[in-house]
Design a protein around this motif. Structure first.
Motif, mmCIF file in Angstrom:
data_model
loop_
_atom_site.group_PDB
_atom_site.id
_atom_site.type_symbol
_atom_site.label_atom_id
_atom_site.label_comp_id
_atom_site.label_asym_id
_atom_site.label_seq_id
_atom_site.Cartn_x
_atom_site.Cartn_y
_atom_site.Cartn_z
ATOM 1 N N PRO A 1 -27.280 15.376 4.884
ATOM 2 C CA PRO A 1 -27.922 15.421 6.223
ATOM 3 C C PRO A 1 -28.305 14.091 6.614
ATOM 4 N N GLY A 2 -28.533 13.104 5.662
ATOM 5 C CA GLY A 2 -28.782 11.605 5.951
ATOM 6 C C GLY A 2 -27.512 10.857 6.392
ATOM 7 N N ILE A 3 -26.504 11.090 5.867
ATOM 8 C CA ILE A 3 -25.180 10.641 6.087
ATOM 9 C C ILE A 3 -24.815 11.036 7.708
ATOM 10 N N ALA A 4 -25.175 12.332 7.953
ATOM 11 C CA ALA A 4 -24.807 13.023 9.274
ATOM 12 C C ALA A 4 -25.332 12.178 10.244
ATOM 13 N N GLN A 5 -26.389 11.385 10.159
ATOM 14 C CA GLN A 5 -27.037 10.388 11.268
ATOM 15 C C GLN A 5 -25.959 9.457 11.594
ATOM 16 N N HIS A 6 -25.153 9.113 10.581
ATOM 17 C CA HIS A 6 -24.497 7.843 11.128
ATOM 18 C C HIS A 6 -22.764 8.351 11.151
ATOM 19 N N ASP B 1 -14.773 2.273 14.847
ATOM 20 C CA ASP B 1 -14.592 3.246 15.941
ATOM 21 C C ASP B 1 -15.451 4.512 15.691
ATOM 22 N N THR B 2 -14.628 5.339 14.632
ATOM 23 C CA THR B 2 -15.139 6.458 14.232
ATOM 24 C C THR B 2 -15.518 6.313 12.686
ATOM 25 N N LEU B 3 -16.676 6.789 12.190
ATOM 26 C CA LEU B 3 -16.935 6.973 10.726
ATOM 27 C C LEU B 3 -16.890 8.362 10.471
ATOM 28 N N PHE B 4 -16.242 9.020 9.345
ATOM 29 C CA PHE B 4 -16.089 10.266 8.922
ATOM 30 C C PHE B 4 -16.645 10.453 7.565
ATOM 31 N N ALA B 5 -17.241 11.350 7.337
ATOM 32 C CA ALA B 5 -17.725 11.564 5.963
ATOM 33 C C ALA B 5 -17.576 12.766 5.233
ATOM 34 N N ALA B 6 -17.027 12.851 4.132
ATOM 35 C CA ALA B 6 -16.827 14.121 3.553
ATOM 36 C C ALA B 6 -17.252 14.220 1.882
ATOM 37 N N PRO B 7 -18.183 14.931 1.337
ATOM 38 C CA PRO B 7 -18.791 16.259 2.228
ATOM 39 C C PRO B 7 -19.990 15.632 3.055
ATOM 40 N N MET C 1 -11.747 0.675 14.144
ATOM 41 C CA MET C 1 -11.018 1.332 13.384
ATOM 42 C C MET C 1 -11.618 2.710 12.794
ATOM 43 N N ASN C 2 -10.934 3.678 12.420
ATOM 44 C CA ASN C 2 -11.682 4.773 11.929
ATOM 45 C C ASN C 2 -11.737 4.746 10.405
ATOM 46 N N ILE C 3 -12.543 5.224 9.825
ATOM 47 C CA ILE C 3 -13.048 5.258 8.308
ATOM 48 C C ILE C 3 -13.387 6.361 7.964
ATOM 49 N N LEU C 4 -12.791 6.764 6.813
ATOM 50 C CA LEU C 4 -13.421 8.214 5.980
ATOM 51 C C LEU C 4 -14.176 7.539 4.690
ATOM 52 N N LEU C 5 -15.375 8.036 4.536
ATOM 53 C CA LEU C 5 -16.348 7.642 3.521
ATOM 54 C C LEU C 5 -16.023 8.795 2.411
ATOM 55 N N THR D 1 -19.563 11.557 11.542
ATOM 56 C CA THR D 1 -19.099 12.916 11.617
ATOM 57 C C THR D 1 -18.886 13.419 10.142
ATOM 58 N N ILE D 2 -19.430 14.762 9.927
ATOM 59 C CA ILE D 2 -19.160 15.219 8.694
ATOM 60 C C ILE D 2 -17.827 16.018 8.760
#
Length: 419
Positions: free
Chosen positions: A35-40, A26-32, A1-5, A42-43
């Motif tokens: 740089p650390g979160i961006a390692q895990h 499946d894909t983890l998105f994060a907003a905003p 599944m796709n998740i937005l954090l 997609t911003i």
């Protein structure tokens, strides 16, 4: 599944780190993000205060679960707007989020339901606040009613300190506050998952709020933590669940505002038993970092079960027997005006022996990691006991190259002395 954090702090980095390990992701998105979160993850280029934009993104990216980390979007009703389009959300709606959004709301709920907490008054004027002080003697606690990023509390040990806090609180005009008696005893943080009906304990921790060693100086958002909290014995935890947390969840459900997400109960373990200090409607920061280091299950699957009302079908959350301990590295000047822009390096070296450096107030400037906030890093490690976790965390801290940062050197010390 796709998740937005949703979120950008150390708590969200810890959640991203754990969610990224899930076989159901499946894909983890994060907003905003950061740089650390961006390692895990997609911003996503999203303004999370723009609820319409967030909802549109959730639709476009076929998001199955939204995990809201910080308290402000929850109090602002973001969870409600996402649920309105039929998408699962881990986090309470606006009405239930008042548990953190309004100290007065929570105290009144406690009084109505009979939840053990400190005796209190709600005040809306300076004169009214000053008039209440005589009821508490020399010692009392003064809390701004709304969100204050963990720093809207003054523990006054003299009348002069209490009067100064009230002067500051009402300096800009009308305000709301809670004044309450000072409870005595060790503090502990208990985390409980709720899908609106079913609850499940999700670990404990002890935070270190004061900025300086020996619990000196002003309150902060948290300078370090360890998990589990040894003072919260199984018997005390069951009392806290039965006398404090479950009655709260039941009261919100009865009011038609079910609580879905994680409820963080700040407890004082008094001679009469556990009493509620305050609720937070999200994972703590830095408590989340130590909880994620110890949790051994599939976090994505568990949070989805909570969001979909299926917590009763899940096994009890499982944690490592190890102790996890985190040390916050903050920017000079915090909790006042932090010095931002300081270069940060050697994080790979800090993580060489199994520690994890969760990023909070960081940014990239011309390819260089720099500080961008007050609390900058949470250096986290595990060990067989508090002493081992403490040694591992501080060994990692010493490897971090952050000349404009500082940290407490006594995280976990009380557990070593008293435990």
């Amino acid at each position: 599944m796709n998740i937005l954090l949703v979120g950008s702090g150390g708590r969200e980095h810890a959640l991203a780190w754990k969610l990224a390990q899930s076989p159901t992701l499946d894909t983890l998105f994060a907003a905003p993000g950061n740089p650390g979160i961006a390692q895990h993850a997609t911003i996503a280029d999203l303004d999370v205060t723009d609820h319409r934009a967030v909802v549109d993104f959730v639709r476009r990216q076929q998001i199955a679960l939204v995990v809201i980390g910080p308290e402000a979007p929850l109090v602002d009703g973001l969870a409600d707007n996402i649920r309105a389009i039929g998408v699962a959300v881990f986090g309470p709606g606006r009405a239930a989020a008042q548990l953190e959004g309004s100290k007065g709301f929570t105290k009144d709920l406690c009084a109505r339901v009979g939840i053990p907490t400190a005796r209190y008054f709600r005040v809306t004027s300076k004169d009214g606040a000053l008039a209440c002080l005589d009821d508490f003697g020399e010692r009392c606690v003064i809390k701004a009613d709304g969100l204050a990023a963990g720093k809207g509390v003054v523990v006054a040990t003299t009348s002069a300190e209490a009067e100064a806090a009230i002067d500051h609180l009402f300096a800009d005009g009308p305000a709301e506050a809670v004044i309450e008696e000072m409870l005595e005893g060790p503090e502990a943080s208990l985390f409980v998952l709720s899908d609106g009906t079913t609850t499940a304990a999700f670990g404990s921790a002890q935070d270190h709020k004061r900025v300086g060693d020996g619990d000196t100086g002003p309150n902060t958002g948290g300078m370090g933590a360890y998990s589990p909290a040894w003072v919260l014995t199984p018997d005390l935890e069951e009392r806290a669940l039965g006398e404090i947390v479950r009655p709260t969840i039941d009261a919100l459900a009865a009011a038609g505002t079910p609580y879905v997400g994680v409820l963080y109960a700040g407890l004082m373990l008094t001679a009469e038993g556990p009493k509620l200090i305050e609720y937070n409607v999200r994972f703590g920061d830095p408590e989340c970092q130590v909880l994620m280091m110890r949790y051994t299950g599939d976090l994505a699957a568990l949070l989805l079960a909570v969001a979909e009302g299926r917590l009763a079908d899940e096994p009890a959350p499982a944690f490592s027997d190890d102790v996890a301990l985190t040390v916050v590295m903050a920017a000079q000047g915090y909790p006042g005006t932090p010095r931002t822009g300081g270069a940060i390096g050697a994080l790979d070296a800090a993580e060489a022996d199994g520690a994890v450096v969760f990023q909070a107030g960081t940014a990239l400037k011309d390819g260089q990691l720099v500080s961008s906030g007050g609390r900058v890093l949470a250096v986290t490690a595990r060990g067989a006991d508090v002493a081992a976790a403490q040694r591992a965390a501080y060994a990692a801290v010493e490897r971090v190259d952050f000349p404009t940062g500082f940290f407490r050197r006594d995280i976990g010390a009380k557990a070593l002395i008293d435990g």
